[in-house]
Design a protein around this motif. Structure first.
Motif, PDB file in Angstrom:
ATOM      1  N   ARG A 166       8.232 -17.024  -2.902  1.00  0.00           N
ATOM      2  CA  ARG A 166       8.421 -15.264  -2.384  1.00  0.00           C
ATOM      3  C   ARG A 166       8.166 -14.421  -3.218  1.00  0.00           C
ATOM      4  NH1 ARG A 166      12.057 -17.372   1.498  1.00  0.00           N
ATOM      5  NH2 ARG A 166      13.758 -16.290   0.962  1.00  0.00           N
ATOM      6  N   TYR A 167       8.206 -15.119  -4.357  1.00  0.00           N
ATOM      7  CA  TYR A 167       7.595 -13.686  -6.308  1.00  0.00           C
ATOM      8  C   TYR A 167       6.013 -14.247  -6.320  1.00  0.00           C
ATOM      9  CZ  TYR A 167      12.718 -12.970  -6.682  1.00  0.00           C
ATOM     10  OH  TYR A 167      13.664 -12.358  -5.760  1.00  0.00           O
ATOM     11  N   ARG A 168       5.619 -13.169  -6.097  1.00  0.00           N
ATOM     12  CA  ARG A 168       3.895 -12.523  -6.708  1.00  0.00           C
ATOM     13  C   ARG A 168       3.343 -13.511  -7.856  1.00  0.00           C
ATOM     14  NH1 ARG A 168      -0.956 -13.660  -3.861  1.00  0.00           N
ATOM     15  NH2 ARG A 168       0.766 -12.688  -2.710  1.00  0.00           N
ATOM     16  N   LEU A 169       4.407 -13.216  -8.597  1.00  0.00           N
ATOM     17  CA  LEU A 169       4.284 -13.419 -10.162  1.00  0.00           C
ATOM     18  C   LEU A 169       5.782 -14.694 -10.612  1.00  0.00           C
ATOM     19  CD1 LEU A 169       2.841 -13.798 -12.652  1.00  0.00           C
ATOM     20  CD2 LEU A 169       3.224 -11.608 -13.324  1.00  0.00           C
ATOM     21  N   ASP A 222      21.165 -30.522  -8.129  1.00  0.00           N
ATOM     22  CA  ASP A 222      22.053 -31.277  -7.845  1.00  0.00           C
ATOM     23  C   ASP A 222      22.133 -30.774  -6.490  1.00  0.00           C
ATOM     24  OD1 ASP A 222      20.469 -32.199 -10.093  1.00  0.00           O
ATOM     25  OD2 ASP A 222      22.207 -31.321 -12.267  1.00  0.00           O
ATOM     26  N   THR A 223      22.178 -30.033  -6.154  1.00  0.00           N
ATOM     27  CA  THR A 223      23.116 -29.316  -4.997  1.00  0.00           C
ATOM     28  C   THR A 223      22.066 -29.331  -4.151  1.00  0.00           C
ATOM     29  OG1 THR A 223      22.893 -26.661  -5.791  1.00  0.00           O
ATOM     30  CG2 THR A 223      24.922 -28.005  -6.722  1.00  0.00           C
ATOM     31  N   GLY A 224      21.193 -30.060  -3.899  1.00  0.00           N
ATOM     32  CA  GLY A 224      20.636 -30.301  -2.993  1.00  0.00           C
ATOM     33  C   GLY A 224      19.823 -29.360  -2.349  1.00  0.00           C
ATOM     34  N   ARG A 225      19.484 -28.520  -3.389  1.00  0.00           N
ATOM     35  CA  ARG A 225      19.236 -26.998  -2.438  1.00  0.00           C
ATOM     36  C   ARG A 225      17.421 -26.756  -3.337  1.00  0.00           C
ATOM     37  NH1 ARG A 225      20.527 -22.810  -4.568  1.00  0.00           N
ATOM     38  NH2 ARG A 225      22.078 -23.664  -5.944  1.00  0.00           N
ATOM     39  N   LEU A 226      17.015 -27.424  -3.956  1.00  0.00           N
ATOM     40  CA  LEU A 226      15.259 -27.466  -4.169  1.00  0.00           C
ATOM     41  C   LEU A 226      14.015 -27.052  -3.502  1.00  0.00           C
ATOM     42  CD1 LEU A 226      13.925 -27.745  -7.191  1.00  0.00           C
ATOM     43  CD2 LEU A 226      13.458 -30.119  -6.773  1.00  0.00           C
ATOM     44  N   ASP A 227      14.442 -28.046  -2.407  1.00  0.00           N
ATOM     45  CA  ASP A 227      13.059 -27.004  -1.767  1.00  0.00           C
ATOM     46  C   ASP A 227      13.521 -25.485  -1.085  1.00  0.00           C
ATOM     47  OD1 ASP A 227      11.821 -29.556  -1.798  1.00  0.00           O
ATOM     48  OD2 ASP A 227      12.716 -30.372   0.476  1.00  0.00           O
ATOM     49  N   ALA A 228      14.681 -25.487  -1.037  1.00  0.00           N
ATOM     50  CA  ALA A 228      15.049 -24.202  -0.606  1.00  0.00           C
ATOM     51  C   ALA A 228      14.548 -22.937  -2.155  1.00  0.00           C
ATOM     52  CB  ALA A 228      16.836 -23.557  -0.105  1.00  0.00           C
ATOM     53  N   GLU A 229      15.147 -23.709  -2.863  1.00  0.00           N
ATOM     54  CA  GLU A 229      14.429 -22.702  -4.305  1.00  0.00           C
ATOM     55  C   GLU A 229      13.430 -22.716  -4.317  1.00  0.00           C
ATOM     56  OE1 GLU A 229      16.589 -20.638  -5.719  1.00  0.00           O
ATOM     57  OE2 GLU A 229      15.955 -20.788  -7.928  1.00  0.00           O
ATOM     58  N   LEU A 230      12.810 -23.596  -4.049  1.00  0.00           N
ATOM     59  CA  LEU A 230      11.019 -23.926  -4.442  1.00  0.00           C
ATOM     60  C   LEU A 230      10.650 -22.377  -3.376  1.00  0.00           C
ATOM     61  CD1 LEU A 230      10.195 -26.988  -5.048  1.00  0.00           C
ATOM     62  CD2 LEU A 230      10.602 -25.353  -6.983  1.00  0.00           C
ATOM     63  N   ARG A 231      10.904 -22.414  -2.526  1.00  0.00           N
ATOM     64  CA  ARG A 231       9.913 -21.847  -0.684  1.00  0.00           C
ATOM     65  C   ARG A 231      11.062 -20.416  -1.273  1.00  0.00           C
ATOM     66  NH1 ARG A 231      11.986 -25.244   2.786  1.00  0.00           N
ATOM     67  NH2 ARG A 231      14.083 -24.580   2.718  1.00  0.00           N
ATOM     68  N   LYS A 232      11.934 -19.702  -1.613  1.00  0.00           N
ATOM     69  CA  LYS A 232      12.635 -18.712  -1.996  1.00  0.00           C
ATOM     70  C   LYS A 232      11.299 -18.328  -3.618  1.00  0.00           C
ATOM     71  CE  LYS A 232      16.421 -16.496  -4.575  1.00  0.00           C
ATOM     72  NZ  LYS A 232      17.451 -16.946  -5.230  1.00  0.00           N
ATOM     73  N   LEU A 233      11.179 -18.774  -4.629  1.00  0.00           N
ATOM     74  CA  LEU A 233      10.436 -18.544  -5.578  1.00  0.00           C
ATOM     75  C   LEU A 233       8.737 -18.107  -4.977  1.00  0.00           C
ATOM     76  CD1 LEU A 233      11.822 -20.673  -8.154  1.00  0.00           C
ATOM     77  CD2 LEU A 233      12.205 -18.446  -7.725  1.00  0.00           C
ATOM     78  N   GLN A 272       4.989  -2.672 -10.841  1.00  0.00           N
ATOM     79  CA  GLN A 272       4.770  -1.497 -11.200  1.00  0.00           C
ATOM     80  C   GLN A 272       4.639  -1.300  -9.628  1.00  0.00           C
ATOM     81  OE1 GLN A 272       3.682  -0.097 -14.561  1.00  0.00           O
ATOM     82  NE2 GLN A 272       5.546   0.791 -15.571  1.00  0.00           N
ATOM     83  N   GLN A 273       2.961  -2.366  -9.436  1.00  0.00           N
ATOM     84  CA  GLN A 273       1.608  -2.496  -7.841  1.00  0.00           C
ATOM     85  C   GLN A 273       2.779  -2.557  -7.404  1.00  0.00           C
ATOM     86  OE1 GLN A 273      -0.219  -4.948 -10.431  1.00  0.00           O
ATOM     87  NE2 GLN A 273      -2.070  -3.562 -11.072  1.00  0.00           N
ATOM     88  N   GLY A 274       4.469  -3.204  -7.391  1.00  0.00           N
ATOM     89  CA  GLY A 274       5.125  -3.163  -5.984  1.00  0.00           C
ATOM     90  C   GLY A 274       4.962  -5.119  -5.906  1.00  0.00           C
ATOM     91  N   HIS A 275       4.927  -5.599  -6.825  1.00  0.00           N
ATOM     92  CA  HIS A 275       5.058  -7.132  -6.698  1.00  0.00           C
ATOM     93  C   HIS A 275       6.096  -7.627  -7.185  1.00  0.00           C
ATOM     94  CE1 HIS A 275       0.856  -7.422  -5.692  1.00  0.00           C
ATOM     95  NE2 HIS A 275       0.357  -7.128  -7.189  1.00  0.00           N
ATOM     96  N   ARG A 276       6.326  -8.271  -6.523  1.00  0.00           N
ATOM     97  CA  ARG A 276       7.862  -9.241  -6.694  1.00  0.00           C
ATOM     98  C   ARG A 276       7.840 -10.107  -8.131  1.00  0.00           C
ATOM     99  NH1 ARG A 276      10.621 -11.791  -2.441  1.00  0.00           N
ATOM    100  NH2 ARG A 276      12.567 -11.244  -3.506  1.00  0.00           N
ATOM    101  N   VAL A 277       8.447  -9.823  -9.483  1.00  0.00           N
ATOM    102  CA  VAL A 277       8.102 -11.088 -10.415  1.00  0.00           C
ATOM    103  C   VAL A 277       9.522 -11.685 -11.207  1.00  0.00           C
ATOM    104  CG1 VAL A 277       7.422 -10.718 -12.785  1.00  0.00           C
ATOM    105  CG2 VAL A 277       5.965  -8.920 -10.814  1.00  0.00           C
ATOM    106  N   LEU A 278       9.243 -12.858 -11.284  1.00  0.00           N
ATOM    107  CA  LEU A 278      10.487 -12.944 -12.299  1.00  0.00           C
ATOM    108  C   LEU A 278      10.455 -13.440 -13.517  1.00  0.00           C
ATOM    109  CD1 LEU A 278      12.576 -15.089  -9.174  1.00  0.00           C
ATOM    110  CD2 LEU A 278      13.394 -12.904 -10.946  1.00  0.00           C
ATOM    111  N   TYR A 279      10.411 -13.451 -14.165  1.00  0.00           N
ATOM    112  CA  TYR A 279      10.417 -13.713 -15.474  1.00  0.00           C
ATOM    113  C   TYR A 279      11.515 -14.776 -16.297  1.00  0.00           C
ATOM    114  CZ  TYR A 279      10.839 -13.971 -20.884  1.00  0.00           C
ATOM    115  OH  TYR A 279      10.885 -14.358 -22.298  1.00  0.00           O
ATOM    116  N   ALA A 280      11.381 -16.051 -16.625  1.00  0.00           N
ATOM    117  CA  ALA A 280      11.938 -16.515 -17.681  1.00  0.00           C
ATOM    118  C   ALA A 280      11.620 -17.661 -18.426  1.00  0.00           C
ATOM    119  CB  ALA A 280      13.514 -17.468 -16.860  1.00  0.00           C
ATOM    120  N   THR A 281      12.647 -18.307 -19.524  1.00  0.00           N
ATOM    121  CA  THR A 281      11.381 -19.409 -20.685  1.00  0.00           C
ATOM    122  C   THR A 281      11.849 -19.936 -19.832  1.00  0.00           C
ATOM    123  OG1 THR A 281      13.819 -19.722 -21.290  1.00  0.00           O
ATOM    124  CG2 THR A 281      13.184 -18.073 -22.819  1.00  0.00           C
TER     125      THR A 281
END
Ligand code: ADP
Ligand code: MG
Length: 189
Positions: free
Chosen positions: A100-103, A87-98, A65-74
């Motif tokens: 961009r989430y403030r929380l 396993d598909t060679g995308r770990l660095d890209a995935e970590l970079r993408k994550l 609600q404060q305008g931040h990008r948030v992702l929840y998972a266990t």
């Protein structure tokens, strides 16, 4: 919900008289979102049913609600996601993408032990966010037992060190609220 919350929970639904380890004032200070601006973390520890997921979700919804990008998972779901990327060679890209989430909320650390590879992936998630973006973690186990979860006391110690350097830690207490809400009506007489 888009951010992955298991259910909608808010502070208004939370009975702070039933969970005295955290006051409404403590909660309000966290919900103000200063930890997000400072890339700090919040850790909620305590036995099952004490409100960890409820409060983590409420803080996550407030951050949205404060305008931040948030992702929840266990924790288990985060591991699946990171392992899939690795396993598909995308770990660095995935970590970079994550990044961009403030929380990012990591619920239920400790219910299932991790394999060595999973512990390494988890460590990378924590270390790439260190002093850059926030985490909320919940666990039924105290930090002293995280070595068992990650199968490696050295990795666990390095991870805890980064997590708690800029963190607020609350240890929730008491009996499970799930059992409490059954009430006496449902007990056999
Ligand atoms: P945990 O994640 O610590 O195992 P949850 O947050 O899932 O526990 O809480 C279990 C259930 O009890 C949820 O439905 C939650 O909304 C509710 N609950 C827990 N503590 C409280 C509380 N203090 N006030 C209101 N509801 C609560
Ligand atoms: Mg929970």
């Amino acid at each position: 919900t888009a951010a992955g919350f298991p259910a909608i929970k808010t502070a208004e639904d939370f009975d702070f008289t039933a969970q005295t380890a955290i006051t409404h004032t403590d909660y309000a200070a966290m919900a103000s979102g200063r930890y997000l601006a400072e890339a700090g973390n919040i850790v909620l520890l305590g036995p099952p049913g004490t409100g960890k997921t409820h409060l983590a979700t409420a803080l996550g919804i407030t951050a949205c609600q404060q305008g931040h990008r948030v992702l929840y998972a266990t924790a288990v779901d985060w591991i699946h996601r990171l392992k899939g990327a690795h396993d598909t060679g995308r770990l660095d890209a995935e970590l970079r993408k994550l990044g961009r989430y403030r929380l990012i909320i990591i619920d239920e650390v400790g219910y299932l032990p991790f394999e060595q590879e999973a512990a390494n992936l988890f460590f990378q998630l924590v270390s790439t966010r260190y002093e850059k973006a926030s985490l909320i973690l919940t666990s039924n186990l105290p930090f002293a037992r995280w070595g068992e979860v990650f199968g490696d006391v050295t990795i666990a110690a390095a991870m805890i060190d980064r997590i708690v350097h800029h963190a607020e830690v609350h240890t929730l207490k008491g009996a499970s609220y799930r059992l409490k809400t059954l009430g006496t009506d449902s007990l056999p007489s």
